[in-house]
Design a protein around this motif. Sequence first.
Motif, mmCIF file in Angstrom:
data_model
loop_
_atom_site.group_PDB
_atom_site.id
_atom_site.type_symbol
_atom_site.label_atom_id
_atom_site.label_comp_id
_atom_site.label_asym_id
_atom_site.label_seq_id
_atom_site.Cartn_x
_atom_site.Cartn_y
_atom_site.Cartn_z
ATOM 1 N N ARG A 150 25.801 -24.338 28.870
ATOM 2 C CA ARG A 150 26.864 -24.809 29.771
ATOM 3 C C ARG A 150 28.036 -23.826 29.771
ATOM 4 O O ARG A 150 28.605 -23.519 30.828
ATOM 5 C CB ARG A 150 27.333 -26.206 29.351
ATOM 6 C CG ARG A 150 26.309 -27.307 29.633
ATOM 7 C CD ARG A 150 26.944 -28.683 29.572
ATOM 8 N NE ARG A 150 27.443 -29.001 28.244
ATOM 9 C CZ ARG A 150 26.724 -29.624 27.305
ATOM 10 N NH1 ARG A 150 25.471 -29.994 27.559
ATOM 11 N NH2 ARG A 150 27.242 -29.897 26.125
ATOM 12 N N ARG A 151 28.393 -23.339 28.599
ATOM 13 C CA ARG A 151 29.493 -22.366 28.518
ATOM 14 C C ARG A 151 29.094 -21.047 29.169
ATOM 15 O O ARG A 151 29.926 -20.387 29.807
ATOM 16 C CB ARG A 151 29.894 -22.158 27.054
ATOM 17 C CG ARG A 151 30.482 -23.404 26.410
ATOM 18 C CD ARG A 151 30.847 -23.155 24.956
ATOM 19 N NE ARG A 151 31.343 -24.377 24.316
ATOM 20 C CZ ARG A 151 31.691 -24.473 23.041
ATOM 21 N NH1 ARG A 151 31.605 -23.403 22.261
ATOM 22 N NH2 ARG A 151 32.116 -25.620 22.538
ATOM 23 N N TRP A 152 27.854 -20.648 28.974
ATOM 24 C CA TRP A 152 27.331 -19.417 29.586
ATOM 25 C C TRP A 152 27.461 -19.479 31.107
ATOM 26 O O TRP A 152 27.875 -18.527 31.754
ATOM 27 C CB TRP A 152 25.883 -19.267 29.137
ATOM 28 C CG TRP A 152 25.046 -18.266 29.859
ATOM 29 C CD1 TRP A 152 25.077 -16.913 29.711
ATOM 30 C CD2 TRP A 152 24.003 -18.543 30.809
ATOM 31 N NE1 TRP A 152 24.121 -16.323 30.511
ATOM 32 C CE2 TRP A 152 23.454 -17.303 31.197
ATOM 33 C CE3 TRP A 152 23.471 -19.701 31.360
ATOM 34 C CZ2 TRP A 152 22.408 -17.199 32.107
ATOM 35 C CZ3 TRP A 152 22.427 -19.603 32.274
ATOM 36 C CH2 TRP A 152 21.913 -18.370 32.637
ATOM 37 N N LYS A 153 27.107 -20.643 31.649
ATOM 38 C CA LYS A 153 27.208 -20.838 33.107
ATOM 39 C C LYS A 153 28.673 -20.853 33.547
ATOM 40 O O LYS A 153 29.037 -20.249 34.572
ATOM 41 C CB LYS A 153 26.539 -22.160 33.489
ATOM 42 C CG LYS A 153 26.564 -22.481 34.987
ATOM 43 C CD LYS A 153 25.752 -21.483 35.786
ATOM 44 C CE LYS A 153 25.485 -21.964 37.217
ATOM 45 N NZ LYS A 153 26.689 -22.271 37.972
ATOM 46 N N ALA A 154 29.529 -21.510 32.775
ATOM 47 C CA ALA A 154 30.963 -21.549 33.114
ATOM 48 C C ALA A 154 31.563 -20.150 33.074
ATOM 49 O O ALA A 154 32.399 -19.794 33.918
ATOM 50 C CB ALA A 154 31.706 -22.482 32.157
ATOM 51 N N GLY B 24 22.350 -16.108 24.271
ATOM 52 C CA GLY B 24 23.234 -15.661 23.205
ATOM 53 C C GLY B 24 24.577 -16.338 23.254
ATOM 54 O O GLY B 24 24.691 -17.509 23.601
ATOM 55 N N SER B 25 25.644 -15.585 22.933
ATOM 56 C CA SER B 25 26.964 -16.199 22.820
ATOM 57 C C SER B 25 28.094 -15.314 23.328
ATOM 58 O O SER B 25 29.249 -15.535 22.973
ATOM 59 C CB SER B 25 27.226 -16.572 21.357
ATOM 60 O OG SER B 25 27.244 -15.410 20.537
ATOM 61 N N SER B 26 27.775 -14.291 24.144
ATOM 62 C CA SER B 26 28.854 -13.408 24.608
ATOM 63 C C SER B 26 28.485 -12.722 25.918
ATOM 64 O O SER B 26 27.324 -12.691 26.317
ATOM 65 C CB SER B 26 29.176 -12.351 23.544
ATOM 66 O OG SER B 26 28.076 -11.462 23.385
ATOM 67 N N TYR B 27 29.526 -12.167 26.563
ATOM 68 C CA TYR B 27 29.374 -11.326 27.754
ATOM 69 C C TYR B 27 29.959 -9.953 27.444
ATOM 70 O O TYR B 27 30.990 -9.841 26.756
ATOM 71 C CB TYR B 27 30.127 -11.927 28.937
ATOM 72 C CG TYR B 27 29.365 -12.970 29.724
ATOM 73 C CD1 TYR B 27 28.890 -12.686 31.010
ATOM 74 C CD2 TYR B 27 29.122 -14.223 29.198
ATOM 75 C CE1 TYR B 27 28.198 -13.634 31.748
ATOM 76 C CE2 TYR B 27 28.427 -15.185 29.910
ATOM 77 C CZ TYR B 27 27.967 -14.886 31.190
ATOM 78 O OH TYR B 27 27.282 -15.823 31.905
ATOM 79 N N TRP B 28 29.318 -8.930 27.973
ATOM 80 C CA TRP B 28 29.805 -7.553 27.889
ATOM 81 C C TRP B 28 30.420 -7.222 29.239
ATOM 82 O O TRP B 28 29.740 -7.261 30.267
ATOM 83 C CB TRP B 28 28.648 -6.633 27.559
ATOM 84 C CG TRP B 28 28.963 -5.170 27.422
ATOM 85 C CD1 TRP B 28 28.507 -4.154 28.211
ATOM 86 C CD2 TRP B 28 29.740 -4.533 26.401
ATOM 87 N NE1 TRP B 28 28.961 -2.936 27.763
ATOM 88 C CE2 TRP B 28 29.724 -3.140 26.647
ATOM 89 C CE3 TRP B 28 30.469 -5.002 25.311
ATOM 90 C CZ2 TRP B 28 30.390 -2.219 25.848
ATOM 91 C CZ3 TRP B 28 31.140 -4.083 24.506
ATOM 92 C CH2 TRP B 28 31.095 -2.717 24.775
ATOM 93 N N VAL B 29 31.716 -6.959 29.249
ATOM 94 C CA VAL B 29 32.469 -6.844 30.504
ATOM 95 C C VAL B 29 32.960 -5.409 30.699
ATOM 96 O O VAL B 29 33.492 -4.795 29.769
ATOM 97 C CB VAL B 29 33.671 -7.812 30.505
ATOM 98 C CG1 VAL B 29 34.433 -7.721 31.822
ATOM 99 C CG2 VAL B 29 33.197 -9.252 30.265
ATOM 100 N N ARG B 30 32.777 -4.923 31.922
ATOM 101 C CA ARG B 30 33.293 -3.600 32.277
ATOM 102 C C ARG B 30 34.493 -3.782 33.186
ATOM 103 O O ARG B 30 34.385 -4.261 34.315
ATOM 104 C CB ARG B 30 32.230 -2.771 32.987
ATOM 105 C CG ARG B 30 32.730 -1.391 33.416
ATOM 106 C CD ARG B 30 31.619 -0.562 34.028
ATOM 107 N NE ARG B 30 32.092 0.766 34.409
ATOM 108 C CZ ARG B 30 31.308 1.760 34.804
ATOM 109 N NH1 ARG B 30 29.996 1.559 34.873
ATOM 110 N NH2 ARG B 30 31.816 2.927 35.125
#
Length: 501
Positions: free
Chosen positions: A398-402, A422-428
């Motif tokens: 749910r958090r991943w989608k949010a 997983g539990s994170s996003y890699w942002v550029r």
Amino acid sequence: MLEQLLKLEPRSDVSLQVQLRQKIADAIMRGVFPADKALPSSRKLSSQLHVARNTVVLAYEHLEDDGYLVAIERRGYFVNPEILKGRAKYEAQRKEAALAVPSGYEPDWDQLIKSQQHKQRNIEKPKNWQRYKYPFIYGQIDTDLFPTHNWRECCRDSISETDIREWASDHYVLDDPMLIGEIRTRILPRRGIWVDEDQIMITVGTQQGLYILSKMLLDQNSVMGVEDPGYTDVRNIASLSNARILPLPIDENGLIVDNALSACDCLYVTPSHQSPTTVTLPLERRKQLLAMAAKDNFVIIEDDYEFETSFAAEHTPALKSLDTEGRVIYAGSFSKILAPGLRVGYIVASKEIIREAIALRRLMVRHPSANNQRSVALFISRGYYDALAAKLLKVYERRWKAMADALAKYLPQSSSPPSFGGSSYWVRGPEYLDARKLKDIALEQGIIIEPGDIHFAERSSNHSDNAPKNYFRLGYSSIKIENIEPGIKLLAELIEQYPKD
């Protein structure tokens, strides 16, 4: 004076009685209470500290049982002289020794300390991260999701008389057979890995396993291949052996398997959830990697963390499950599901590797805490670990989608949703952005982010400043779902306001 000396914290999780016992014991050992005078009566002390008289009475009684105090009838409690025996003598000797050494001869630590690892650049995180409203911090847990009742039950049962007999003695090099059995029969089969008991070793988290393996496999003539960007601490650990560290590029499918790998003696890879980019290494590349390792005779360390939080319908098989020659050393831990503070991990490898790893571990800590091992074993055996993993998977999805929706809305084209989970996003971020400066600006607004430059080899080695500065990592394991969108919105506003020159 006593109110300040014995100041108690009513809001602490530690009871007032325990706090008082600790404060009085500390004051006794520091010589605060004269040996020939009684401590304040329970009535007087309770009045001064604004606590119940029974709290003081019980604290005094416990301190008497522990040997800190002696009770003299009709006179009260006095400091037990036995507890201070030799203290004055040693204090006098210490002062005498100090006077015998002239000043100006303090140690030159820069010369005497041969390995100064504090100079390495490491990932830094706010210690009080729970106080921030938008903690997009990686590697922490949401304590509201922690199964406190179940964990307490397992900890309590691990100190039963029968269990204490099993784990309280020095095991020399042996791990808890119950935990080894649970890992072998419950954890590893989900990754397609089937091994014997003597192919598993418990570690103090994955970190210790990586350190031990580097000591075993690397020297100044070795080449260690590491993903770039990749896990910073692996490069730092490998540097201790003076091995040559070979940065290996990745793309949208993870590690690029090409002839560059032929130079490696050892390769560290995060195939299930690449650190930090979150991409997953496809099955075909995994097969190519194993074929190349066999042809060019190198060893692979597979760090398979976060496989429990995959949102994919089908898991890609672990490298270790495809390994028919014993070239893959599998490293795992319980940090991402249970709790990072437990520091319980494991490595799975050939019997020869495990035998040597156990011998090296013995010189460091003999074995990890046996009672912690038993508590984790009970937690797994009773189905609590599986239930927690299933619960976290639903919450994280749910958090991943949010996160995906918020990033698409406020920072479009900055990232792609991790297919793995997983539990994170890699942002550029925009090319002009320096995420290191953004981190400080964001903290002032209650937002925690992790600058990404440290994950690039150019930045971590020789303190070069050539690495991209516009990348950063956003974790979602510990932030409340209702705070995700407003946090991303505020972060996007800060990036928009960032100077573009």
